[in-house]
Design an enzyme around this catalytic site. Sequence first.
Site, short mmCIF file in Angstrom:
data_model
loop_
_atom_site.label_atom_id
_atom_site.label_comp_id
_atom_site.label_asym_id
_atom_site.label_seq_id
_atom_site.Cartn_x
_atom_site.Cartn_y
_atom_site.Cartn_z
N SER A 260 0.82 -1.21 0.00
CA SER A 260 0.00 0.00 0.00
C SER A 260 0.85 1.26 0.00
O SER A 260 1.98 1.26 0.46
CB SER A 260 -0.87 0.03 1.25
OG SER A 260 -1.51 -1.20 1.45
N1 SAH Z 1 -0.39 -5.07 4.25
C1 SAH Z 1 0.27 -5.56 3.07
C2 SAH Z 1 -0.54 -5.27 1.83
C3 SAH Z 1 -0.67 -6.50 1.02
S1 SAH Z 1 -1.80 -6.44 -0.32
C4 SAH Z 1 1.68 -5.00 2.96
O1 SAH Z 1 2.08 -4.17 3.77
O2 SAH Z 1 2.40 -5.44 2.07
C5 SAH Z 1 -3.15 -7.37 0.32
C6 SAH Z 1 -2.89 -8.81 0.62
O3 SAH Z 1 -4.11 -9.40 1.03
C7 SAH Z 1 -2.40 -9.66 -0.55
O4 SAH Z 1 -1.16 -10.19 -0.26
C8 SAH Z 1 -3.47 -10.73 -0.71
O5 SAH Z 1 -2.96 -12.00 -1.07
C9 SAH Z 1 -4.05 -10.76 0.70
N2 SAH Z 1 -5.37 -11.37 0.83
C10 SAH Z 1 -6.46 -11.26 0.03
N3 SAH Z 1 -7.48 -11.99 0.51
C11 SAH Z 1 -7.02 -12.58 1.65
C12 SAH Z 1 -7.59 -13.48 2.62
N4 SAH Z 1 -8.86 -13.94 2.51
N5 SAH Z 1 -6.83 -13.86 3.65
C13 SAH Z 1 -5.56 -13.44 3.79
N6 SAH Z 1 -4.96 -12.61 2.93
C14 SAH Z 1 -5.69 -12.17 1.86
#
Ligand code: SAH
Length: 277
Positions: A119
């Site tokens: 993000s």
């Molecule tokens: N907070 C993270 C942002 C990652 S993007 C950072 O600092 O890098 C969002 C993430 O949510 C992705 O990696 C995606 O795979 C995950 N995601 C989507 N649906 C999900 C679920 N049901 N359970 C766990 N992770 C999930």
Amino acid sequence: MSAPRPRPGFPARLDRPAEAAPRPRGQATVPPRNSAPAPAREAAVARQPQTRLTPQGLGLDSQAVRLAMVDKLAAQGIRDARVLDAMGRVERHRFVDTGLATQAYEDTSLPIGLGQTISKPNVVARMIELLLAARPLREGERMGRVLEIGTGCGYQAAVLSLVVQEVYSVERLRGLHDKARENLRHFRLPNVHLLFGDGMEGYARGAPYAGIIAAAGGDAVPQAWIDQLAVGGRLVAPVARAAGAAQVLLVLDKTAAGVQHSLLEAVHFVPLKSGIA
Ligand code: SAH
């Protein structure tokens, strides 16, 4: 998540809830802005110098550019000194591929592999600020256990680890779960617990949570999250205004009398998906 759309002013407030968002009992309210004093970045950084996350090497080189990022966050309206302090201490460039490291402190989302993105700093700071504003804390007191849905590269988990007591972070993609573990090893954060699984189910063993923060957005908030939120706890998540429609930030407070929520500015996160892969 990917690049959030520009916010409609700051702080953007919507006084009416969207039709599609879950609307249990209670009046929609605008969450209080944190009452921490105006951001004095220097003061924030000085507050906890002993825990600055600048181990070796690149860390020193990136300090100035990271503090410039913090100044920009403050200018964009982030007020909470705890958040500014943490954003100034976590080396974001360690969470992205070497080729992207020079962009690590720009206010932009960046690819982290498997079609996912880290993000924008502004969105990370904004969401954590909203989370911490759930209730005033005493001097030195930290918010308790927090569940993060979507570990991604682990950056937000690292920032959270500096402002809350315990972080439980769930990722559904094995490749990213492993990558986050690798990225975070360097920082040695004993209060971060990485979990591989479907975050739509929350993580019942760590419940109840003082806070839940999601980095992926669906059409509605899974009931499991609300069930696992403590009374007095707060959830911050992107949610679609209607099935498949644009996302906004949802702030949901669980009280003894029920659940209250507010819908804030437009955001653009990767989709919340069920199951593991
Ligand atoms: N907070 C993270 C942002 C990652 S993007 C950072 O600092 O890098 C969002 C993430 O949510 C992705 O990696 C995606 O795979 C995950 N995601 C989507 N649906 C999900 C679920 N049901 N359970 C766990 N992770 C999930």
